[in-house]
Motif scaffolding. Structure first.
Motif, short mmCIF file in Angstrom:
data_model
loop_
_atom_site.label_atom_id
_atom_site.label_comp_id
_atom_site.label_asym_id
_atom_site.label_seq_id
_atom_site.Cartn_x
_atom_site.Cartn_y
_atom_site.Cartn_z
N VAL A 289 6.49 6.69 -0.61
CA VAL A 289 5.51 7.71 -0.22
C VAL A 289 4.28 7.02 0.39
CG1 VAL A 289 4.11 9.63 -1.05
CG2 VAL A 289 6.29 9.13 -2.17
N THR A 290 3.90 7.46 1.60
CA THR A 290 2.72 6.87 2.26
C THR A 290 1.55 7.86 2.17
OG1 THR A 290 3.42 7.79 4.37
CG2 THR A 290 4.09 5.53 3.89
N SER A 291 0.34 7.32 2.39
CA SER A 291 -0.84 8.18 2.29
C SER A 291 -1.07 8.97 3.57
CB SER A 291 -2.08 7.33 1.98
OG SER A 291 -2.20 6.33 2.97
N GLY B 43 0.81 -1.21 0.00
CA GLY B 43 0.00 0.00 0.00
C GLY B 43 0.84 1.27 0.00
N VAL B 44 2.08 1.15 -0.47
CA VAL B 44 3.00 2.29 -0.46
C VAL B 44 3.40 2.60 -1.91
CG1 VAL B 44 5.30 3.05 0.33
CG2 VAL B 44 3.82 1.73 1.85
N ARG B 45 3.56 3.90 -2.21
CA ARG B 45 3.94 4.28 -3.57
C ARG B 45 5.46 4.47 -3.65
NH1 ARG B 45 3.91 9.17 -6.48
NH2 ARG B 45 3.36 10.33 -4.59
N LEU B 46 6.09 3.87 -4.66
CA LEU B 46 7.51 4.14 -4.93
C LEU B 46 7.55 5.15 -6.07
CD1 LEU B 46 10.48 3.31 -4.20
CD2 LEU B 46 10.40 1.87 -6.24
N ALA C 19 4.31 0.24 7.32
CA ALA C 19 4.10 -0.20 5.94
C ALA C 19 5.25 0.26 5.05
CB ALA C 19 2.76 0.33 5.41
N ALA C 20 5.77 1.47 5.32
CA ALA C 20 6.93 1.96 4.55
C ALA C 20 8.11 1.02 4.76
CB ALA C 20 7.28 3.39 4.96
#
Ligand SMILES: Cc1cc2nc3c(=O)[nH]c(=O)nc-3n(C[C@H](O)[C@H](O)[C@H](O)COP(=O)(O)O)c2cc1C
Length: 329
Positions: free
Chosen positions: A240-242, A149-152, A251-252
């Motif tokens: 990048v986390t929400s 659930g994390v954006r790279l 989560a990161a």
């Protein structure tokens, strides 16, 4: 001994072996800020507040990321042994320091790819190769982060000079903070037998970089030859986390582990850049550079190795130092 307790014993052995493999997890300044505690058929992962870094990591954000990395490493070891992992993150009935509860899930086909990478992975702080990583490899890394659930976010080349300015700003700001330099000095003059910390033998002497590396040496002598890499092919990425709560940092961490083991399995190398989130002004500047889309948790440089010889393995504590006995507080 009943059949039930025999099964439990074998399960606990699998879990304890996984926690031993998780000792190889990377952590901020190699502080390994975790411990494990058996509880019935589970093992609990706990933050170890005695390993906090008040100057480098006043919010404890990097400590939680490090625990997330260790947790994911343990699940990778279970997958290699042929078990799915059941994970409860931040269980509400645990104490304040309980980060996760891990137990054995269903039997699966053993998958050793990430487990093999776990033993080979290193922080490579030297300049990387001229040639950039392949696009399909980078796609796999983005997919690895997304599993958590994390954006790279991969920085486009035209943003790298601004990113370098933000890293410089962070480095300069931190050098002015005595608590920061105290943490770095204390954790980076360790010998290889100390079981933790960064050895100056693993810190590269000045070389050619697009983005300046963290100054671990603080006027002491770094011991690793920078090699022949030009660093021109290096790619910069930000996880990048929400949001910005404990679950997001954890989560990161699991994402960082998955990305790092995936890139290692594909022959790439990396080193984290966390100064940009240690200094609030730098983190804000990085958020602005990313168009305010989410919260930067940590940055990474990724590339093909500039030198075929990997850096030496860094120090780790032993199992008896991180694994408690059943019934321990
Ligand atoms: C959350 C986190 C932040 C880190 N920040 C940095 C950093 O800013 N610069 C750096 O060179 N290494 C950084 N590292 C890498 C650690 O120093 C490294 O994992 C540790 O010294 C153990 O070495 P190894 O990764 O080679 O096993 C970071 C690692 C983690 C998990």
């Amino acid at each position: 001994m009943t059949h039930h307790s025999a099964t439990t014993r074998a399960e606990i052995d699998q879990l304890l072996e996984a926690t031993l493999a998780a000792l190889r997890a990377p952590s901020i300044l190699n502080s390994q800020p975790w411990r494990w505690r058996p509880r019935g058929r589970d093992v609990e992962l706990l933050l170890d507040p005695s390993r906090r870094l008040p100057g480098v990591d006043p919010t404890g954000h990097l400590m939680l990321i490090s625990c997330g990395v260790a947790l994911h490493h343990a699940t990778v070891a279970l997958a290699a042994a042929g078990y799915a992992a059941e994970v409860a993150l931040l269980p509400t009935d645990g104490g304040a320091d309980v980060v996760a509860r891990l137990s054995l899930g269903a039997a699966t086909t053993p998958d050793r790819t990430a487990y093999d990478a776990l033993h080979r992975r290193r922080t490579d702080r030297r300049p990387f190769a001229d040639e950039p990583p392949a696009g399909e490899d980078l796609d796999e890394l983005v997919a690895a982060a997304r599993r958590h659930g994390v954006r790279l976010h991969l920085l486009p080349a035209d943003q790298v000079p601004q990113f370098a300015d933000i890293v410089t700003l962070a480095n300069v700001a931190e050098r002015e903070v005595p608590a920061y330099t105290r943490d770095v000095a204390e954790w980076s003059d360790r010998t290889r037998t100390s079981g933790d910390g960064v050895s100056l033998a693993d810190v590269a002497a000045p070389g050619s970089y697009q983005v300046p590396p963290r100054d671990f040496a603080l006027r002491r002598r770094p011991g690793l030859e920078p090699g022949h890499g030009t660093d021109r092919g290096t790619v910069y990425a930000v996880l990048v986390t929400s949001g910005q709560d404990r679950g997001n940092w954890l989560a990161a961490g699991t994402a960082l582990s998955d990305v790092w083991l995936t890139l290692t399995a594909r022959g790439l190398v990396a080193s984290p850049i966390s100064e940009v989130v240690e200094v609030p002004q730098a983190q804000a500047a990085l958020r602005r550079l990313l168009g305010w889309a989410g919260h930067p948790a940590i940055a990474l440089r990724i590339g093909l190795p500039g030198d075929p010889e990997p850096p030496p393995a860094s120090a780790r504590r032993t199992g008896t130092e991180v694994i408690g006995l059943p019934g321990d507080p």
